[in-house]
Design an enzyme around this catalytic site. Structure first.
Site, short mmCIF file in Angstrom:
data_model
loop_
_atom_site.label_atom_id
_atom_site.label_comp_id
_atom_site.label_asym_id
_atom_site.label_seq_id
_atom_site.Cartn_x
_atom_site.Cartn_y
_atom_site.Cartn_z
N ARG A 1 -18.69 65.37 7.11
CA ARG A 1 -18.28 65.85 8.43
C ARG A 1 -18.80 67.28 8.57
O ARG A 1 -18.56 68.13 7.72
CB ARG A 1 -16.76 65.85 8.51
CG ARG A 1 -16.27 66.33 9.83
CD ARG A 1 -14.78 66.32 9.90
NE ARG A 1 -14.37 66.60 11.26
CZ ARG A 1 -13.13 66.58 11.66
NH1 ARG A 1 -12.17 66.27 10.82
NH2 ARG A 1 -12.83 66.86 12.91
N ASN B 1 -15.16 65.96 3.67
CA ASN B 1 -14.87 66.96 4.69
C ASN B 1 -14.56 68.26 3.95
O ASN B 1 -13.47 68.43 3.42
CB ASN B 1 -13.67 66.50 5.53
CG ASN B 1 -13.36 67.44 6.68
OD1 ASN B 1 -14.01 68.48 6.83
ND2 ASN B 1 -12.39 67.08 7.49
N GLU C 1 -11.60 58.64 11.86
CA GLU C 1 -12.81 59.46 11.80
C GLU C 1 -13.61 59.18 10.53
O GLU C 1 -14.84 59.17 10.57
CB GLU C 1 -12.43 60.94 11.89
CG GLU C 1 -11.96 61.30 13.28
CD GLU C 1 -11.30 62.67 13.36
OE1 GLU C 1 -10.09 62.75 13.07
OE2 GLU C 1 -11.99 63.63 13.69
N HIS D 1 -13.95 67.17 17.97
CA HIS D 1 -13.32 65.85 17.72
C HIS D 1 -14.25 64.73 18.16
O HIS D 1 -13.80 63.63 18.48
CB HIS D 1 -12.00 65.67 18.50
CG HIS D 1 -10.89 66.58 18.09
ND1 HIS D 1 -10.07 67.20 19.02
CD2 HIS D 1 -10.46 66.97 16.87
CE1 HIS D 1 -9.18 67.94 18.37
NE2 HIS D 1 -9.40 67.83 17.08
N ARG E 1 -2.93 76.54 18.66
CA ARG E 1 -3.90 77.16 19.58
C ARG E 1 -3.33 77.20 20.99
O ARG E 1 -2.67 76.25 21.43
CB ARG E 1 -5.22 76.39 19.59
CG ARG E 1 -5.94 76.37 18.27
CD ARG E 1 -7.35 75.80 18.43
NE ARG E 1 -7.94 75.53 17.13
CZ ARG E 1 -8.21 74.31 16.67
NH1 ARG E 1 -7.96 73.23 17.42
NH2 ARG E 1 -8.75 74.16 15.49
#
Ligand code: ADP
Length: 417
Positions: free
Chosen positions: A111, A7, A402, A200, A260
């Protein structure tokens, strides 16, 4: 087969080496400060039950140099260029090896943030795939270039190893137009591809798959997956396929998150630009990095905010109320969109660990047949059903993974004949 999952961020590179025979993580780590002005590059690495923390390496100028570090560490190759290291690693990295040589790495899974409308599934990386990721840079201007750096770095240091791209957006590509289109003139969709994409996706897909295995669900089952971490999103899935999600063209939309703001009236942007003499980019940076729990309380971490809520601090109380209220509204709206809900699943840092947050999320939803059993909820570890026996809707905690999802796709695509 052993699969390396990567990633890559703009100045960082997270990695995990997974043995696919038993799905065990053999080693994992994080390289930070790649190509920055800082004098060193930092490595955190763990393998088996051992861990090396923040070893400072000689500067890695780019991701390819950082990948070369990673491969040396995985092989336990001597490196004498450590700047500052814990005593047991000073001067060398011997003993960190988990593979004999690079041939032990069967494939690499990356990813990738934004697959746009092009990618509805993961893909074996070739020139066409790289070109398509490049074409999606306007949609993921910060992440896609970094992801590409990770891919190119691996191509350089592992030229003969198959590589696979797994997209954060792909799972949500099954949404119907009524869910993904924005009600602005059509040309903005046709010319600029402005629409809801969702993120996601690797986590939502993994959870949807586990739910199908674990829960005895009816045909056309309707589930709501609550991925609640620092970044948070919901997905509504019918028969395991996404029909709606809370994030939009970027991950800013939807829930109140760690930093956020989630959904708000877009007119706020111009209003702040005019009043504070800020550019739209500056306002969006504020909304992405300084808002949410952080903006409301000064901390983005749900554990801190909860401790301050317990101490009766008004800012933390409001933040928890807003976090729960927005989440509950989305759960209700997704149930309405699907004409009902059979299961609600909590996952990611908050969803897996924060007992009360799971209760706040569904408090007052008994009228929809959603009832959490407090004792089961408090006792939940790993995969666990937490709904009361008389709850019409099953409520579960399922830890996400993940990296494993990326590795499984990588295994499938790299061994496909
Ligand atoms: P990211 O989006 O960065 O992957 P995570 O999924 O790791 O985020 O989730 C981070 C969030 O999970 C933080 O708000 C943190 O406070 C929360 N969290 C992690 N562990 C716990 C815990 N044991 N109890 C409550 N909250 C937790």
């Amino acid at each position: 087969m052993k699969i390396l999952v990567i990633n890559a961020g703009s100045s960082s590179l997270k990695f995990q080496l997974i043995d696919m025979d038993n799905q065990e993580v053999i080693a994992k780590g994080l390289v930070e400060r790649i190509g920055t002005v800082d004098p060193t590059t930092d490595l955190t690495y763990s393998w088996g039950d051992r861990k090396l923390k923040e070893i400072q390496l000689k500067k890695a100028a780019d991701h390819a140099e950082a990948m070369a570090f990673v491969l040396d560490v995985l092989q336990g190759k001597d490196r004498t260029d450590l700047e500052v290291a814990p005593d047991d690693a000073r001067g060398h990295l011997k003993g960190t090896g988990v593979i004999r040589d690079l041939k032990d790495i069967g494939a690499v899974g990356h990813r990738v943030l934004h697959g746009g409308e092009k990618f509805t599934a993961s893909c074996l990386i070739d020139d066409a795939c790289i070109k398509a990721i490049e074409e999606n840079i306007p949609l993921g201007p910060l992440h896609n270039p970094a992801n590409l750096m990770g891919i190119r770095a691996c191509q350089k240091v592992l030229p003969d190893v198959p590589q696979v791209a797994v997209f954060d957006t792909a799972f949500h590509q099954t949404m119907p137009p009524k869910a993904y289109r924005y009600a602005i003139p059509t040309e903005y969709y046709t010319d600029l591809h402005i629409r809801k994409y969702g993120f996601h996706g690797t986590s939502h897909r993994y959870i949807a798959g586990r739910a199908t295995e674990l829960l005895k669900l009816p045909r056309n089952s309707r589930i709501i997956i609550c991925h609640l971490g620092n970044g948070s999103s919901l997905s509504a899935c019918v028969d395991g396929k996404c029909v709606d999600t809370t994030m939009g063209i970027t991950p800013l939309d939807g829930l109140v998150m760690g930093t956020r703001c989630g959904t708000l009236d877009p007119a706020v942007v111009e209003f702040i630009c005019n009043r504070r003499n800020m550019t739209p980019t500056e306002v969006l940076t504020m909304m992405n990095k300084k808002s949410g729990l952080l903006g409301l309380t000064g901390s983005s971490d749900m554990r801190d905010v909860t401790a301050r809520y317990d101490a009766g601090e008004p800012e933390a109380t409001l933040a928890i109320e807003m976090w729960s209220y927005v989440l509950k509204k989305y759960i209700g709206s997704f149930a309405a969109a699907m004409g009902g809900v059979d299961a609600i699943i909590f996952t990611a840092g908050i969803g897996e660990n924060h007992v009360r947050a799971r209760e706040w999320a569904v408090e007052g939803l008994e009228f929809m047949g959603i009832k959490v059993d407090h004792e089961k909820n408090a006792a939940a570890r790993g995969e666990a059903k937490i709904s009361a026996d008389d709850s019409k809707v099953q409520v579960w905690v399922i830890p996400t993974n993940e990296e494993l999802a990326i590795a499984l796709d990588t295994l499938e695509l790299s061994t496909k004949k």
